[in-house]
Design an enzyme around this catalytic site. Sequence first.
Site, mmCIF file in Angstrom:
data_model
loop_
_atom_site.group_PDB
_atom_site.id
_atom_site.type_symbol
_atom_site.label_atom_id
_atom_site.label_comp_id
_atom_site.label_asym_id
_atom_site.label_seq_id
_atom_site.Cartn_x
_atom_site.Cartn_y
_atom_site.Cartn_z
ATOM 1 N N SER A 97 0.879 -1.158 0.000
ATOM 2 C CA SER A 97 0.000 0.000 0.000
ATOM 3 C C SER A 97 0.921 1.212 0.000
ATOM 4 C CB SER A 97 -0.902 -0.001 1.240
ATOM 5 O OG SER A 97 -1.698 1.175 1.272
ATOM 6 N N SER A 98 0.946 1.934 -1.106
ATOM 7 C CA SER A 98 1.949 2.984 -1.310
ATOM 8 C C SER A 98 1.771 4.140 -0.334
ATOM 9 C CB SER A 98 1.871 3.508 -2.738
ATOM 10 O OG SER A 98 2.079 2.455 -3.656
ATOM 11 N N ALA A 99 2.807 4.960 -0.223
ATOM 12 C CA ALA A 99 2.750 6.138 0.643
ATOM 13 C C ALA A 99 1.555 7.003 0.244
ATOM 14 C CB ALA A 99 4.036 6.940 0.523
ATOM 15 N N PRO A 100 0.711 7.392 1.196
ATOM 16 C CA PRO A 100 -0.478 8.193 0.861
ATOM 17 C C PRO A 100 -0.169 9.461 0.086
ATOM 18 C CG PRO A 100 -0.674 7.342 3.083
ATOM 19 C CD PRO A 100 0.718 6.991 2.622
ATOM 20 N N TYR A 243 8.052 3.777 -7.419
ATOM 21 C CA TYR A 243 7.284 2.588 -7.093
ATOM 22 C C TYR A 243 8.127 1.349 -7.373
ATOM 23 C CZ TYR A 243 2.615 4.716 -6.509
ATOM 24 O OH TYR A 243 1.529 5.406 -6.051
#
Length: 381
Positions: A97-100, A243
């Site tokens: 879950s990538s950095a917001p 990413y």
Amino acid sequence: MDEVIVQRVERLVEYVSGFEDIQGFVAEAVRAVPRHRFIPDVALAAPSDPDHAFVIDRDSDPDTWWETVYSPTPIVTQLDDGDTDIRARVGVYTSSSSAPSTVAHLLQLLNPEPGDQMLEVGTGTGWTAALIAHLVGPHGRVTSIEIDEVVAEQAAKNLVSVGMHAHVVVGDGADGCPQGAPYDRVHVTCGIRTVPYAWVEQCRPGGVIVAPYCPGFGDDHALRLVALPDGTAIGRFPGHASYMMMRSQRPASYSPDDGSGRRYPTRVHPRTIGLAPPGADLAMAAVTGLYAHISREENRFLTYVLDPADPGQWAVAVHERGNPEHTVYQMGERPLWEEVCDAYFQWLGWGEPGRDRFGMTVTPEEQCVWLDTPDQVLNRG
């Protein structure tokens, strides 16, 4: 949601809203789609320093789990394509879950509208697909393609659990999903070195493709392309985005040092190349087609330069603390260090342009990086 969870969500919304380029529609999507519904009970918090990664466990330490889920931290959910248990902490990060903040930035660049037909490449946990589904609304359509069957299955369950409608497909995202074309927007959540033409082909004219462009040279870049009526796409690099690489575009392993390399001095400090600004990184990657990365040791700074087309061609420039002389160790015949130094000084001669002055054109045959205008091409490939 209970009051404590609402407070955590609002802290995340406040954090995301603090970035100048983030508009209200992105923050509202973050508020509407709770991140915790997409994070497994055991995962790996991944701050910028990999040595500081730590396991979060909802059962044994719920406070840390909740604090991390609603923090700016990216959360890794898979190591080594699932071959390594997440509790091991060490391995190649292969789903997350990538950095917001990064998620918000790319959604802002994508700027989806209600009713849009969307393609997402790389479903991951499903959180971004849910954010997009919220933004396009009940009259839009979200198709999300994920190469890992196990990851895709869990993401589909996560989406159902929050009532968000997105069609999750198992497959190689490089091929897009022609069954749902044409798309108004293509959102890519994995790093790419080459833009698959299928994404351009499956966009309607005026459609937008947003992807993390990761050429393997220093800093990575957000790429925003617009599809044109003639079947090409054109765009620029509006900021940073990094990413995990698309599986089909991961770099090859490089040949180990067999002692046959040559060592020679260099007048250029390794940090000049290794710590160059993003605009220089983009220029050097385009001009040379090489990879580069740095390594810091207790008393040494190293800049590695690698030829992605030939694992036997690599070089490392070394600075030793207290030593005014710098050395290069070269494997293979291609003068890699000299090429990147020449490209760096060429960039200086152009007036040190930032990455916002560079752009890319994608055609069925090639992708070209250019400076200022599409007729000033730096590479063809």
